[in-house]
Design an enzyme around this catalytic site. Structure first.
Site, PDB file in Angstrom:
ATOM      1  N   ARG A 190       0.600  -1.438  -0.400  1.00  0.00           N
ATOM      2  CA  ARG A 190       0.264   0.287   0.074  1.00  0.00           C
ATOM      3  C   ARG A 190       0.714   0.981   0.083  1.00  0.00           C
ATOM      4  O   ARG A 190       0.279   2.525   0.390  1.00  0.00           O
ATOM      5  CB  ARG A 190      -0.573  -0.149   1.166  1.00  0.00           C
ATOM      6  N   LYS A 191       1.886   0.831  -0.419  1.00  0.00           N
ATOM      7  CA  LYS A 191       3.184   2.268  -0.074  1.00  0.00           C
ATOM      8  C   LYS A 191       3.364   2.283  -1.227  1.00  0.00           C
ATOM      9  O   LYS A 191       3.560   2.517  -2.824  1.00  0.00           O
ATOM     10  CB  LYS A 191       4.535   1.673  -0.378  1.00  0.00           C
ATOM     11  N   VAL A 192       2.113   3.640  -2.241  1.00  0.00           N
ATOM     12  CA  VAL A 192       1.353   4.226  -3.605  1.00  0.00           C
ATOM     13  C   VAL A 192       1.636   5.667  -2.932  1.00  0.00           C
ATOM     14  O   VAL A 192       0.589   6.614  -2.209  1.00  0.00           O
ATOM     15  CB  VAL A 192       1.100   3.626  -4.326  1.00  0.00           C
ATOM     16  N   THR A 242       7.123   0.236  -6.089  1.00  0.00           N
ATOM     17  CA  THR A 242       5.465   1.722  -6.822  1.00  0.00           C
ATOM     18  C   THR A 242       6.860   3.355  -5.823  1.00  0.00           C
ATOM     19  O   THR A 242       5.791   3.759  -6.080  1.00  0.00           O
ATOM     20  CB  THR A 242       4.226   1.541  -6.026  1.00  0.00           C
TER      21      THR A 242
END
Lengths: 293, 293, 293, 293, 293, 293
Positions: A137-139, A274
């Site tokens: 979820r590191k976006v 990402t």
């Protein structure tokens, strides 16, 4: 290379309009002064470095809804060489100049994500053909949907999209609740049968506890390859290996990727693809004026 | 390190809420199952690599509006070492877990931009204390305001924010309108006295034409240092050097930056600082539970 | 009079939809009861007083996106006489009745702004062909973009669009920071090379200080023509006149405009053109039913 | 003059935030450079001409939600003289400078509407104490709610708010449906018992038809005072006068208002009060710095 | 019964504001005319029929953000009898009247969902303590998040929240792709390891194919209890029963629920609980005026 | 059965897009994996139970704006039998699968409202051909416009749409203001001549007071048929019956509806038709693939 972009308003178009308004809150001073209304041009988006295409269909549908006709496009997932045409566009010169920067900024980031993902996937598969490379979820906020799609275009696994589509128990949860086994049981009981339970662990003990308590996935966080091997062996010894998906995460880099992949793990997840995608160069070039003012 | 974050709803808070909804369209499954409502914690955001802080006050104000109290923060622009505290937060454990990822994703990107900008600025200033390092419009869509602020925190020049606050005449404009001199004249006449006219040129001839026609800024695009020197000399020879700002752009990298900076130029603009910022590591750690369920 | 309005969703359409929802939160009671679905009509928007057309292309593009076809329009900037056709529209009778009031309210205000601007510009130019008449930020909230465009259609200068595209130092800033020279220096140093610095002054002393400190524009606020003349002379005496743009502002009316314009000033800025535009009359008339129910 | 503005987020605040973003898409360049973060000031909004206050409570609640504390305000409807304090505000200097222009633009327009309405109402009541002065839907898009409230603050009648809260049958409806009697019957039958039916007529015949068919209101459009008198007499002769509300509309000006008001009519509706309000002058002045940086 | 509702803006508040604007696009005519500004009251939301409370904390946090203080509330999941207090509120009388209807409409629907879910769960558990009662995506648009939470408050399983958090292969997919086995394989391969694959089948053959191809869930659609028994037996015979979750769906009613539950199935999913919830009665009553105007 | 749905963006489309995003925040996992891009199908929406069609034109226009072509539709108000075609659709298979659930959820609810309304209207008209059956503001938040339209499609009266289009004085208002007569007078005076005043009363005395004070509507709340008869007689006795609309409300059910209708009342209002509509079954079925991938 196929042609059409389907008619109709896409879901993406509202984001695209918001981004255009960010880039032109009071219009495009330059074009309004220099480009006569009514001039129509044919233009191409061109790759200027090697890359994997991504999200091209989504972008094409948004452009179409904004009045720019996409007459050609390369499907997402296609490998590109410098000077390959990504899209061919026809429209008012003013409108093309309006969307140019927003479009290219998206393409640069998303193609970068797909390209880096593909590199990671190929490197990992060389060591272990069954292993998956997954995003986290590191976006960049606001780009989750597109970035995850770019990961898929690169052959990666999207992992959880958000906090709402799966349970992942992490250190800060355990800081409050204390015990891994109890946490897994609470989650298992409360979560829908349609959603999985993943547990991030830092030790062999917690990995075993998580698997025994019924976790679907055990995520080995920031472990050395040696530690990972040890956990997997212990899981196998206890007959738990086949009941859980083993995921490794934390500190994965291009350098150590193959070593992790060569272990008996199912998933390698990494924010590298990402948050640090390779630099992709693209440009939008006017090919011809198809109608004067 | 100062304390308060000012009360009131910031402009940023609406974006922040949109990003939170992106990350939790149907709530946070894990926290809702594991963390009892009412548990309050103290937490810290901690740097795990060297970095320049940026946009901290904006983020603090948004957090506050969302019900997370920021009790300490480092001012934007501060250089950080690993383990330095960026912010101290107090709030419901569930809410902190809800904002954690969005906050950290922003911090990673924005601190990265500020850090890379600072590095570029220092490198350039070593060769030329007057030169400015400027960002471009190559920024992740949706983050323009914050990214430009991060550039400023790193000592950089924000350049144009959007298509609406200055004229820049580029190759695609000239593809339609043909002539540099005519383009500059049209722009000069039509644009407000409050906005500047910048012209991107690829040749000595066009640089001279632009300056003679009254451009405020001449942007030498993708020229070698040698070509830049030649243009500047010719401008000086014709008495135009003091009437224009000389900007170089295109292909600037950490490797060639100092060479360009050592020339008699005013501005070096580059997308490197916003599109390829250095990787910054941060984490959010729970320090203590300040109230049970 | 040209024909087409370009296809595609304009940026304006989202505002237009919001305004339509304001005017019909639960639909148009009258038309839904009286006008059979499927009846299509041809209609015209007609000027009923003299006016300068403005923003016609923007409005046409929004109408088109809403399903009303614009088959003719007069270009923005055109002078109109009573009974001149502004636009010809074809569409469902119900939809035309839905958009009628919102469209006419916009046209009345925007044509009013363009018309008053044109009057001011012509009056000023009679005294001084080089002088610019500029708008301010005193504009009805929500209509900034269109109102500034209407100013341009009337031949005026848009001035700053917002707080983000130029520095203007005013009395409330000086109430905090104290000194004009210091304020200008701080601004000069911190602002991008792409943005200008304007300083509002009430005295000869501050005008000189501002110019000496490097302001791009000196705005003489609420000064009598005599005072303005004095400032300009002192600037010239000190060799500063050519280094700054001289703007006069405050209390400009149709009555005193020509007197100010006849001085050696560059810009006259006034809220009169956006806040007190002349009353313009327009109406939308059904010309024929082109298809029955 | 009372004190508090109530806590909590008003409905207006979302519009106010949109307007602030319009006025500062990338922040307030000047204040960010000149005003140190943390400086708090006390300021006043001051009338500089005679005016009727309007919407003050709504604006105060929005300011409060934005972090600007309103410590005093004059209630809407209050007549003001030059130098009267409209509101006293306390907050961060930067925030006050951010909201200043948007706040003042709203105040100028809304107080103008209330003031012109009051003038019309008083003038009409001198001739006829029972007559109402009503606004129309000719209001700047986006400001319907506030403008109608300003009409009420000036003693006027809000009339229909939108197309959804009452039926008004106009010429364009009749161009499709043909006959007044049939139109009124269709409307009467289909509309809810909670909504009224108003019919705009240009002739004596249609006025009678409308009243006989059951209209609640007959609007005499663009008739001379003599024609109005004739219609009213005929209505009375036929025993219809007490069954309908008589409204006159079209071409009402300050000059002819009293003449129309002196007739036996119930309502005079006019766009003059919302589209050509008197110019009201206000300013925001910093009174003291209450806390340094 | 606990007290506080936590400070801060919830994610729900933006929906709540949109709903309030739907219910008062131009304000609350009645309260603005009758209730003096500044009157504050204490009020209670009271159950008037038996019900299970749901989403109370979410609603309380939204009310708080809107300036209505919630001083008491019953936790979600609590069974209520007539006259039980659901919430106690303190605030401006005008604001309570503004939120009243929206709040009660939500409470009626959501408590209805929770109540019907609880009834279903209890009925099913009597026959089979392990079986889960699950909601579907048949939910009123705009209320998905709250309705699913209400299902959880009633003891139900939320199932998939949306099209994005799990794969369900249905008849329309098979109409295009043809073969169950191939469809499951494609899905299995492409979907993330974090998401499950559910297959809706109408026959024994397809149920077996789906299980053999690796589906996580086999949904028996519109089968009679006898057919369900047959499928389960065949799955067991082939050693597949423990490898899949068996879900029955389609035509579940209060009458046949227990019969299905008594079979060896894992999940019973039904739209009945979200589309036909029992009627719950609640009202908001003013208890006392705590401050006059 | 007619054909076209008109081109252009409807007001509804923005809500529809929001609902689609709710149902697919990260896309449709299943279709993206199984349905090749480019496959186009013809599909039908089919009734599976008896129902009255409602809002079909609105839904068709929204679908069209989203790129799904509606080639046939039944007009709103049409009675349907099982297997009747509601709409015929042509479009990309992926897009049809994306909109399917949202469309059907709306249809189920709205057709249910229209169907229940029709049943109530017919039942009431059997007893009293002049009586109207009206909806209330008890409607699912977010669906007010469509639900009221569905009421109209069923032959019902929409009543007030919101707090902004009519005055209704209720118990909580009287709890603050005390006296019915005074409340009616205040409302009468302050409200526009275009808006009506309705008063909810619980006693004969208040009914008379309301009528005498000039209310347009007297709403007899939760009275028995006997009490209603008594009030009506007293109103008649005092010559007030023809000056007010008599509305009964509260506790209306299918069982007692006819008894109330048989009294001399004008309107029966009930939340039953919007909060407990009959269950309507519909489905979307693919008819043929019109173009392969």
């Amino acid at each position: 290379m196929e042609g059409v972009n389907p008619p109709g308003t896409t879901l993406l178009v509202q984001d695209f309009i918001r981004w255009l308004r960010e880039d032109s809150p009071f219009g495009d001073l330059t074009s309004e002064l220099l480009i006569p209304k009514g001039v129509r041009v044919r233009a191409v988006v061109i790759a200027k470095s090697e890359a994997i295409a991504a999200c091209v269909e989504d972008l094409a549908e948004a452009l179409n809804a904004l009045g720019v006709r996409v007459t050609k496009l390369v499907p997402s997932g296609t490998p590109l060489k410098p000077r390959d045409v990504v899209m061919e566009l026809v429209g008012e010169a003013r409108k093309l100049l309006l969307v140019e920067r927003t479009l290219l900024n998206l393409v640069k980031y998303l193609f970068g994500v797909a390209t880096t993902t593909r590199t990671f996937v190929e490197e990992a598969r060389r060591a272990n053909p069954r292993v998956r490379v997954a995003a986290t979820r590191k976006v960049i906020p606001g780009l989750r949907y597109l970035a995850k799609k770019a990961v898929r275009a690169g052959g990666g696994d999207t992992h959880r999209f958000s906090l709402s589509d799966g349970v992942i128990i992490k250190d800060n949860h355990l800081a409050v609740i204390g015990d891994v086994s109890r946490a897994v049981k609470l989650a298992r009981e409360g979560v829908s049968f349609m959603h999985r339970v993943d547990v991030e662990v830092q030790s062999l003990e917690d990995a075993i506890k998580a698997a025994e308590a019924g976790a679907d996935v055990v995520m080995l966080d920031n472990m050395t390859p040696e530690q990972v091997r040890e956990v997997v062996e212990e899981l196998r010894r206890r007959g738990l290996r086949d009941r859980v998906i083993v995921e490794v995460s934390g500190g994965i880099t291009p350098e150590n990727l193959r070593e992790y992949a060569s272990l008996d793990v199912d998933v390698i997840s990494t924010s590298y693809i990402t948050m640090n995608p390779v630099r992709v160069d693209v440009s939008l070039e006017f090919v011809e004026v198809v109608r004067g003012p």
